[in-house]
Motif scaffolding. Structure first.
Motif, PDB file in Angstrom:
ATOM      1  N   GLY A  30    -118.611  18.595  -2.107  1.00  0.00           N
ATOM      2  CA  GLY A  30    -119.139  19.036  -3.386  1.00  0.00           C
ATOM      3  C   GLY A  30    -120.404  19.861  -3.266  1.00  0.00           C
ATOM      4  O   GLY A  30    -120.925  20.103  -2.172  1.00  0.00           O
ATOM      5  N   CYS A  31    -120.939  20.286  -4.408  1.00  0.00           N
ATOM      6  CA  CYS A  31    -122.175  21.052  -4.463  1.00  0.00           C
ATOM      7  C   CYS A  31    -122.607  21.154  -5.916  1.00  0.00           C
ATOM      8  O   CYS A  31    -121.881  20.751  -6.824  1.00  0.00           O
ATOM      9  CB  CYS A  31    -122.002  22.448  -3.857  1.00  0.00           C
ATOM     10  SG  CYS A  31    -121.024  23.584  -4.874  1.00  0.00           S
ATOM     11  N   LEU A  32    -123.794  21.701  -6.123  1.00  0.00           N
ATOM     12  CA  LEU A  32    -124.267  21.972  -7.474  1.00  0.00           C
ATOM     13  C   LEU A  32    -124.068  23.449  -7.747  1.00  0.00           C
ATOM     14  O   LEU A  32    -124.668  24.303  -7.090  1.00  0.00           O
ATOM     15  CB  LEU A  32    -125.725  21.581  -7.648  1.00  0.00           C
ATOM     16  CG  LEU A  32    -126.219  21.533  -9.097  1.00  0.00           C
ATOM     17  CD1 LEU A  32    -127.390  20.567  -9.251  1.00  0.00           C
ATOM     18  CD2 LEU A  32    -126.617  22.911  -9.637  1.00  0.00           C
ATOM     19  N   ARG A  33    -123.228  23.724  -8.718  1.00  0.00           N
ATOM     20  CA  ARG A  33    -122.833  25.089  -9.070  1.00  0.00           C
ATOM     21  C   ARG A  33    -123.356  25.411 -10.466  1.00  0.00           C
ATOM     22  O   ARG A  33    -123.149  24.646 -11.414  1.00  0.00           O
ATOM     23  CB  ARG A  33    -121.305  25.184  -9.043  1.00  0.00           C
ATOM     24  CG  ARG A  33    -120.704  26.445  -9.619  1.00  0.00           C
ATOM     25  CD  ARG A  33    -119.176  26.368  -9.540  1.00  0.00           C
ATOM     26  NE  ARG A  33    -118.717  26.525  -8.161  1.00  0.00           N
ATOM     27  CZ  ARG A  33    -117.458  26.291  -7.776  1.00  0.00           C
ATOM     28  NH1 ARG A  33    -116.569  25.817  -8.639  1.00  0.00           N
ATOM     29  NH2 ARG A  33    -117.106  26.484  -6.525  1.00  0.00           N
ATOM     30  N   GLU A 198    -124.706  27.127  -5.583  1.00  0.00           N
ATOM     31  CA  GLU A 198    -123.879  28.277  -5.938  1.00  0.00           C
ATOM     32  C   GLU A 198    -124.270  28.792  -7.318  1.00  0.00           C
ATOM     33  O   GLU A 198    -124.660  28.015  -8.196  1.00  0.00           O
ATOM     34  CB  GLU A 198    -122.391  27.906  -5.980  1.00  0.00           C
ATOM     35  CG  GLU A 198    -121.783  27.513  -4.661  1.00  0.00           C
ATOM     36  CD  GLU A 198    -120.274  27.376  -4.734  1.00  0.00           C
ATOM     37  OE1 GLU A 198    -119.686  26.965  -3.723  1.00  0.00           O
ATOM     38  OE2 GLU A 198    -119.673  27.673  -5.806  1.00  0.00           O
ATOM     39  N   LEU A 199    -124.139  30.108  -7.504  1.00  0.00           N
ATOM     40  CA  LEU A 199    -124.263  30.734  -8.810  1.00  0.00           C
ATOM     41  C   LEU A 199    -122.970  31.469  -9.108  1.00  0.00           C
ATOM     42  O   LEU A 199    -122.581  32.381  -8.367  1.00  0.00           O
ATOM     43  CB  LEU A 199    -125.441  31.708  -8.847  1.00  0.00           C
ATOM     44  CG  LEU A 199    -125.536  32.573 -10.112  1.00  0.00           C
ATOM     45  CD1 LEU A 199    -125.785  31.717 -11.349  1.00  0.00           C
ATOM     46  CD2 LEU A 199    -126.619  33.646  -9.963  1.00  0.00           C
ATOM     47  N   VAL A 200    -122.302  31.054 -10.176  1.00  0.00           N
ATOM     48  CA  VAL A 200    -121.115  31.751 -10.671  1.00  0.00           C
ATOM     49  C   VAL A 200    -121.568  32.529 -11.896  1.00  0.00           C
ATOM     50  O   VAL A 200    -121.925  31.942 -12.923  1.00  0.00           O
ATOM     51  CB  VAL A 200    -119.992  30.753 -11.014  1.00  0.00           C
ATOM     52  CG1 VAL A 200    -118.829  31.475 -11.679  1.00  0.00           C
ATOM     53  CG2 VAL A 200    -119.516  30.041  -9.759  1.00  0.00           C
ATOM     54  N   LEU A 201    -121.589  33.847 -11.794  1.00  0.00           N
ATOM     55  CA  LEU A 201    -122.188  34.691 -12.828  1.00  0.00           C
ATOM     56  C   LEU A 201    -121.191  35.727 -13.325  1.00  0.00           C
ATOM     57  O   LEU A 201    -120.689  36.545 -12.554  1.00  0.00           O
ATOM     58  CB  LEU A 201    -123.428  35.393 -12.279  1.00  0.00           C
ATOM     59  CG  LEU A 201    -124.138  36.363 -13.224  1.00  0.00           C
ATOM     60  CD1 LEU A 201    -124.693  35.630 -14.436  1.00  0.00           C
ATOM     61  CD2 LEU A 201    -125.249  37.105 -12.482  1.00  0.00           C
ATOM     62  N   THR A 202    -120.909  35.675 -14.626  1.00  0.00           N
ATOM     63  CA  THR A 202    -120.116  36.709 -15.286  1.00  0.00           C
ATOM     64  C   THR A 202    -121.068  37.781 -15.797  1.00  0.00           C
ATOM     65  O   THR A 202    -122.063  37.471 -16.459  1.00  0.00           O
ATOM     66  CB  THR A 202    -119.327  36.119 -16.469  1.00  0.00           C
ATOM     67  OG1 THR A 202    -118.359  35.204 -15.974  1.00  0.00           O
ATOM     68  CG2 THR A 202    -118.615  37.217 -17.250  1.00  0.00           C
ATOM     69  N   ARG A 240    -119.489  35.324  -7.588  1.00  0.00           N
ATOM     70  CA  ARG A 240    -119.837  33.995  -7.069  1.00  0.00           C
ATOM     71  C   ARG A 240    -120.751  34.189  -5.866  1.00  0.00           C
ATOM     72  O   ARG A 240    -120.395  34.868  -4.902  1.00  0.00           O
ATOM     73  CB  ARG A 240    -118.586  33.226  -6.663  1.00  0.00           C
ATOM     74  CG  ARG A 240    -118.879  31.843  -6.057  1.00  0.00           C
ATOM     75  CD  ARG A 240    -117.582  31.134  -5.695  1.00  0.00           C
ATOM     76  NE  ARG A 240    -117.830  29.903  -4.953  1.00  0.00           N
ATOM     77  CZ  ARG A 240    -117.084  29.491  -3.931  1.00  0.00           C
ATOM     78  NH1 ARG A 240    -116.044  30.195  -3.536  1.00  0.00           N
ATOM     79  NH2 ARG A 240    -117.370  28.364  -3.319  1.00  0.00           N
ATOM     80  N   TYR A 241    -121.932  33.602  -5.954  1.00  0.00           N
ATOM     81  CA  TYR A 241    -122.916  33.650  -4.885  1.00  0.00           C
ATOM     82  C   TYR A 241    -123.091  32.250  -4.323  1.00  0.00           C
ATOM     83  O   TYR A 241    -123.086  31.269  -5.073  1.00  0.00           O
ATOM     84  CB  TYR A 241    -124.269  34.141  -5.406  1.00  0.00           C
ATOM     85  CG  TYR A 241    -124.280  35.559  -5.909  1.00  0.00           C
ATOM     86  CD1 TYR A 241    -124.619  36.614  -5.074  1.00  0.00           C
ATOM     87  CD2 TYR A 241    -123.970  35.840  -7.245  1.00  0.00           C
ATOM     88  CE1 TYR A 241    -124.638  37.920  -5.541  1.00  0.00           C
ATOM     89  CE2 TYR A 241    -123.994  37.139  -7.713  1.00  0.00           C
ATOM     90  CZ  TYR A 241    -124.329  38.178  -6.879  1.00  0.00           C
ATOM     91  OH  TYR A 241    -124.341  39.457  -7.332  1.00  0.00           O
ATOM     92  N   VAL A 242    -123.263  32.152  -3.010  1.00  0.00           N
ATOM     93  CA  VAL A 242    -123.474  30.848  -2.376  1.00  0.00           C
ATOM     94  C   VAL A 242    -124.805  30.886  -1.626  1.00  0.00           C
ATOM     95  O   VAL A 242    -125.241  31.931  -1.148  1.00  0.00           O
ATOM     96  CB  VAL A 242    -122.325  30.491  -1.413  1.00  0.00           C
ATOM     97  CG1 VAL A 242    -121.018  30.389  -2.171  1.00  0.00           C
ATOM     98  CG2 VAL A 242    -122.201  31.509  -0.285  1.00  0.00           C
ATOM     99  N   ARG A 243    -125.423  29.741  -1.560  1.00  0.00           N
ATOM    100  CA  ARG A 243    -126.718  29.608  -0.898  1.00  0.00           C
ATOM    101  C   ARG A 243    -126.590  29.970   0.583  1.00  0.00           C
ATOM    102  O   ARG A 243    -125.701  29.481   1.267  1.00  0.00           O
ATOM    103  CB  ARG A 243    -127.201  28.162  -1.072  1.00  0.00           C
ATOM    104  CG  ARG A 243    -128.602  27.877  -0.590  1.00  0.00           C
ATOM    105  CD  ARG A 243    -128.874  26.385  -0.713  1.00  0.00           C
ATOM    106  NE  ARG A 243    -130.224  26.054  -0.337  1.00  0.00           N
ATOM    107  CZ  ARG A 243    -131.205  25.841  -1.215  1.00  0.00           C
ATOM    108  NH1 ARG A 243    -130.968  25.930  -2.496  1.00  0.00           N
ATOM    109  NH2 ARG A 243    -132.412  25.541  -0.795  1.00  0.00           N
TER     110      ARG A 243
END
Length: 247
Positions: A30-33, A198-202, A240-243
């Protein structure tokens, strides 16, 4: 399989109708998205709400993200402004949620419990998705008692919510796939605490102007990110960006 209408992948390679559940699958453990939508010039809302920036593709991805999550995290301001209720099971979710409850609970961050504690988010949640309230020891005692009637109350700080403690308490309950839906101030506090994976950005093809907040608003936070993918539909970009650096 969760297919995405006319959504297509354009980075790191081209693919028509990608399987959205596979594209947005959580990493092992898992992770914090964080999931947000913004205009092309960075506004996180129009007239105080995010709906005006959304699109059909954004809404499809939104539901896939919720279907994949163990818990949906949001700030009290977002819950009030967007009119949150409990998440509802959707047709495509059984395969995404095998071995888990039909829908994820909502966990909300609130310092003072200034919410409608008898509203749909509390009164209409199913027993398997009881709303989680993460608050402070300084919250009014009567509000804590009222919240406890229809929600699980977690204390994560004295005067302010300690974000690291809040996230730890969720993970201790087996809720490791955390989907944060904002708002911008909560996002900034999580990033400042080094908790965003993670950043999921529209990105909506719109110039909004005005004084709307950015995706992160408030506490300064520098988190290097790597671009994992870009999808596109009708000029709307789904990134979608990941750390880059593991916590």
């Amino acid at each position: 399989m969760c297919q995405g209408g006319s959504v297509r992948r354009i980075h790191p390679y081209v693919e028509d109708d990608p399987d959205l559940a596979a594209v947005y699958a959580y990493p092992p453990g898992g992770c914090l998205r964080v999931n947000m939508v913004a205009s092309a010039d960075g506004a996180a809302w129009l007239e105080g709400r995010s709906a005006g920036l959304s699109s059909p593709g954004d809404r499809r991805i939104f539901h896939v993200l919720r279907g994949l999550a163990d818990v949906v995290l949001a700030g009290a301001g977002t819950v009030r402004t967007e009119g949150y209720g409990p998440s509802k099971p959707r047709a495509g979710w059984p395969a995404l949620r095998e071995g888990r409850p039909p829908a994820p609970p909502i966990a909300l961050i609130t310092r003072r419990l200034d919410l409608d504690l008898r509203g749909p988010l509390f009164a209409e949640a199913e027993p398997y998705q009881r709303t989680i309230v993460i608050t402070t020891r300084a919250a009014p005692r009567d509000r804590l008692e009222e919240a406890g009637k229809n929600a699980e109350v977690l204390v994560a700080g004295e005067e302010l919510v300690d974000m690291a403690v809040a996230v730890r308490l969720l993970r201790e309950r087996g809720l490791g796939r955390i989907l944060c839906e904002g708002g911008p101030r909560l996002n900034a506090e999580l990033a400042a605490a080094g908790l965003v994976d993670e950043l999921v950005l529209t990105i909506s093809p719109l110039l909004a102007g005005g004084d709307a907040a950015r995706v992160l608003n408030g506490v300064a936070a520098r988190t290097p990110l790597a671009l994992a993918h870009v999808l596109e539909e009708d000029g709307v970009l789904f990134t979608r960006y990941v750390r880059e650096e593991p916590r």
